[in-house]
Design a protein around this motif. Structure first.
Motif, PDB file in Angstrom:
ATOM      1  N   GLU A 109       0.839  -1.210   0.000  1.00  0.00           N
ATOM      2  CA  GLU A 109       0.000   0.000   0.000  1.00  0.00           C
ATOM      3  C   GLU A 109       0.871   1.256   0.000  1.00  0.00           C
ATOM      4  O   GLU A 109       0.616   2.208  -0.740  1.00  0.00           O
ATOM      5  CB  GLU A 109      -0.919  -0.013   1.226  1.00  0.00           C
ATOM      6  CG  GLU A 109      -1.720   1.256   1.436  1.00  0.00           C
ATOM      7  CD  GLU A 109      -2.934   1.392   0.545  1.00  0.00           C
ATOM      8  OE1 GLU A 109      -3.446   2.515   0.419  1.00  0.00           O
ATOM      9  OE2 GLU A 109      -3.393   0.379  -0.016  1.00  0.00           O
ATOM     10  N   ILE A 110       1.919   1.270   0.819  1.00  0.00           N
ATOM     11  CA  ILE A 110       2.812   2.430   0.896  1.00  0.00           C
ATOM     12  C   ILE A 110       3.644   2.539  -0.383  1.00  0.00           C
ATOM     13  O   ILE A 110       3.849   3.650  -0.902  1.00  0.00           O
ATOM     14  CB  ILE A 110       3.701   2.348   2.151  1.00  0.00           C
ATOM     15  CG1 ILE A 110       2.827   2.422   3.410  1.00  0.00           C
ATOM     16  CG2 ILE A 110       4.741   3.458   2.155  1.00  0.00           C
ATOM     17  CD1 ILE A 110       3.567   2.174   4.715  1.00  0.00           C
ATOM     18  N   LEU A 111       4.115   1.426  -0.920  1.00  0.00           N
ATOM     19  CA  LEU A 111       4.877   1.452  -2.173  1.00  0.00           C
ATOM     20  C   LEU A 111       4.039   2.010  -3.315  1.00  0.00           C
ATOM     21  O   LEU A 111       4.534   2.801  -4.138  1.00  0.00           O
ATOM     22  CB  LEU A 111       5.386   0.049  -2.515  1.00  0.00           C
ATOM     23  CG  LEU A 111       6.432  -0.542  -1.575  1.00  0.00           C
ATOM     24  CD1 LEU A 111       6.741  -1.982  -1.974  1.00  0.00           C
ATOM     25  CD2 LEU A 111       7.689   0.299  -1.545  1.00  0.00           C
ATOM     26  N   GLN A 112       2.775   1.626  -3.381  1.00  0.00           N
ATOM     27  CA  GLN A 112       1.882   2.156  -4.423  1.00  0.00           C
ATOM     28  C   GLN A 112       1.707   3.672  -4.256  1.00  0.00           C
ATOM     29  O   GLN A 112       1.661   4.402  -5.247  1.00  0.00           O
ATOM     30  CB  GLN A 112       0.525   1.444  -4.390  1.00  0.00           C
ATOM     31  CG  GLN A 112       0.575   0.006  -4.839  1.00  0.00           C
ATOM     32  CD  GLN A 112       1.146  -0.149  -6.243  1.00  0.00           C
ATOM     33  OE1 GLN A 112       0.823   0.598  -7.170  1.00  0.00           O
ATOM     34  NE2 GLN A 112       2.028  -1.122  -6.406  1.00  0.00           N
ATOM     35  N   SER A 113       1.626   4.131  -3.018  1.00  0.00           N
ATOM     36  CA  SER A 113       1.514   5.567  -2.767  1.00  0.00           C
ATOM     37  C   SER A 113       2.774   6.298  -3.228  1.00  0.00           C
ATOM     38  O   SER A 113       2.694   7.378  -3.815  1.00  0.00           O
ATOM     39  CB  SER A 113       1.263   5.826  -1.278  1.00  0.00           C
ATOM     40  OG  SER A 113       1.240   7.219  -1.020  1.00  0.00           O
ATOM     41  N   CYS A 114       3.941   5.707  -2.962  1.00  0.00           N
ATOM     42  CA  CYS A 114       5.207   6.322  -3.400  1.00  0.00           C
ATOM     43  C   CYS A 114       5.272   6.417  -4.920  1.00  0.00           C
ATOM     44  O   CYS A 114       5.779   7.393  -5.463  1.00  0.00           O
ATOM     45  CB  CYS A 114       6.398   5.527  -2.859  1.00  0.00           C
ATOM     46  SG  CYS A 114       6.613   5.670  -1.080  1.00  0.00           S
ATOM     47  N   LYS A 115       4.742   5.402  -5.613  1.00  0.00           N
ATOM     48  CA  LYS A 115       4.676   5.451  -7.078  1.00  0.00           C
ATOM     49  C   LYS A 115       3.787   6.611  -7.527  1.00  0.00           C
ATOM     50  O   LYS A 115       4.083   7.293  -8.505  1.00  0.00           O
ATOM     51  CB  LYS A 115       4.131   4.142  -7.639  1.00  0.00           C
ATOM     52  CG  LYS A 115       5.078   2.976  -7.558  1.00  0.00           C
ATOM     53  CD  LYS A 115       4.424   1.728  -8.109  1.00  0.00           C
ATOM     54  CE  LYS A 115       5.310   0.512  -7.927  1.00  0.00           C
ATOM     55  NZ  LYS A 115       4.649  -0.725  -8.395  1.00  0.00           N
ATOM     56  N   LEU A 116       2.686   6.810  -6.824  1.00  0.00           N
ATOM     57  CA  LEU A 116       1.726   7.862  -7.167  1.00  0.00           C
ATOM     58  C   LEU A 116       2.298   9.260  -6.913  1.00  0.00           C
ATOM     59  O   LEU A 116       2.210  10.136  -7.764  1.00  0.00           O
ATOM     60  CB  LEU A 116       0.439   7.678  -6.348  1.00  0.00           C
ATOM     61  CG  LEU A 116      -0.593   8.793  -6.433  1.00  0.00           C
ATOM     62  CD1 LEU A 116      -1.314   8.737  -7.772  1.00  0.00           C
ATOM     63  CD2 LEU A 116      -1.590   8.689  -5.286  1.00  0.00           C
ATOM     64  N   THR A 117       2.900   9.457  -5.737  1.00  0.00           N
ATOM     65  CA  THR A 117       3.341  10.803  -5.357  1.00  0.00           C
ATOM     66  C   THR A 117       4.750  11.135  -5.833  1.00  0.00           C
ATOM     67  O   THR A 117       5.064  12.294  -6.084  1.00  0.00           O
ATOM     68  CB  THR A 117       3.297  10.997  -3.826  1.00  0.00           C
ATOM     69  OG1 THR A 117       4.269  10.144  -3.207  1.00  0.00           O
ATOM     70  CG2 THR A 117       1.906  10.715  -3.272  1.00  0.00           C
ATOM     71  N   GLY A 118       5.617  10.139  -5.901  1.00  0.00           N
ATOM     72  CA  GLY A 118       7.000  10.369  -6.307  1.00  0.00           C
ATOM     73  C   GLY A 118       7.865  10.991  -5.224  1.00  0.00           C
ATOM     74  O   GLY A 118       9.028  11.306  -5.452  1.00  0.00           O
ATOM     75  N   LYS A 119       7.314  11.168  -4.031  1.00  0.00           N
ATOM     76  CA  LYS A 119       8.071  11.733  -2.906  1.00  0.00           C
ATOM     77  C   LYS A 119       7.687  11.014  -1.622  1.00  0.00           C
ATOM     78  O   LYS A 119       6.529  10.657  -1.420  1.00  0.00           O
ATOM     79  CB  LYS A 119       7.795  13.227  -2.740  1.00  0.00           C
ATOM     80  CG  LYS A 119       8.384  14.075  -3.841  1.00  0.00           C
ATOM     81  CD  LYS A 119       8.242  15.553  -3.527  1.00  0.00           C
ATOM     82  CE  LYS A 119       8.910  16.344  -4.653  1.00  0.00           C
ATOM     83  NZ  LYS A 119       8.896  17.757  -4.381  1.00  0.00           N
ATOM     84  N   LEU A 120       8.675  10.846  -0.740  1.00  0.00           N
ATOM     85  CA  LEU A 120       8.460  10.152   0.521  1.00  0.00           C
ATOM     86  C   LEU A 120       9.159  10.896   1.652  1.00  0.00           C
ATOM     87  O   LEU A 120      10.335  11.226   1.537  1.00  0.00           O
ATOM     88  CB  LEU A 120       9.011   8.725   0.433  1.00  0.00           C
ATOM     89  CG  LEU A 120       9.096   7.916   1.719  1.00  0.00           C
ATOM     90  CD1 LEU A 120       7.706   7.651   2.292  1.00  0.00           C
ATOM     91  CD2 LEU A 120       9.835   6.606   1.471  1.00  0.00           C
TER      92      LEU A 120
END
Length: 182
Positions: A109-120
């Protein structure tokens, strides 16, 4: 008494995750360590509802956004809510996740969010040298996800090797804003 489990739960100041973790794990078979930070004493518990809860209650998602993925570990949830508000005040939205405990959870779930936002941005207030945020960053590299990573907001990792470290997580909002504009 039952099976011997290695689950470690570190609930922070949010009623939703505290109640779900307690209801799921306090009464289950096995050994559990469930703790609340001493910083939580005499504070109001946040009542924001999670929009996503992993099946094992290890990951809670509190906000949906598109500019940055914000992940808090250990007892950094209160600071994460503050960073979220700061970002919002400066025109940015975030996907806010809190990792309540760490053994064997899926970070998909978090990896998919990182793909979406491009920033962590990771907030981890543990005092250990190796942190679970480092594992997440390594997984992002391993998966080939294009994501800028801000990792210096964590207590306990200062340039003083064997000295005394501050016992609080200090957020550098200026660095966050600079990170968001790059």
């Amino acid at each position: 008494i039952g099976d011997w489990s290695s689950d470690v739960c570190s609930s922070d100041l949010n009623q939703d995750d505290i109640s779900q973790v307690i209801n799921s794990y306090l009464v289950s078979n096995g050994f559990r360590i469930i703790c609340v930070s001493q910083r939580a004493f005499n504070k109001t518990i946040n009542t924001k509802k999670a929009s996503f809860v992993s099946s094992d209650k290890s990951i809670f998602k509190y906000s949906i956004g598109h500019d940055v993925t914000l992940v808090s570990y250990n007892f950094a949830l209160e600071e994460a809510f503050n960073v979220e508000n700061f970002l919002k005040d400066n025109g940015f939205s975030c996907e806010l996740y809190h990792v309540n405990y760490v053994p064997n959870q899926s970070l998909e779930e978090i990896l998919q969010s990182c793909k979406l936002t491009g920033k962590l941005i990771i907030l981890d207030d543990s005092k250990s040298v190796t942190k679970y945020g480092d594992f997440l960053a390594g997984l992002i590299l391993q998966e080939g996800i294009k994501c800028k990573y801000m990792n210096h907001l964590r207590r306990g990792c200062e340039d003083i090797d064997y000295g005394v470290n501050k016992d609080q997580l200090i957020i550098d909002y200026e660095k966050i804003l600079k990170f968001m504009h790059n």
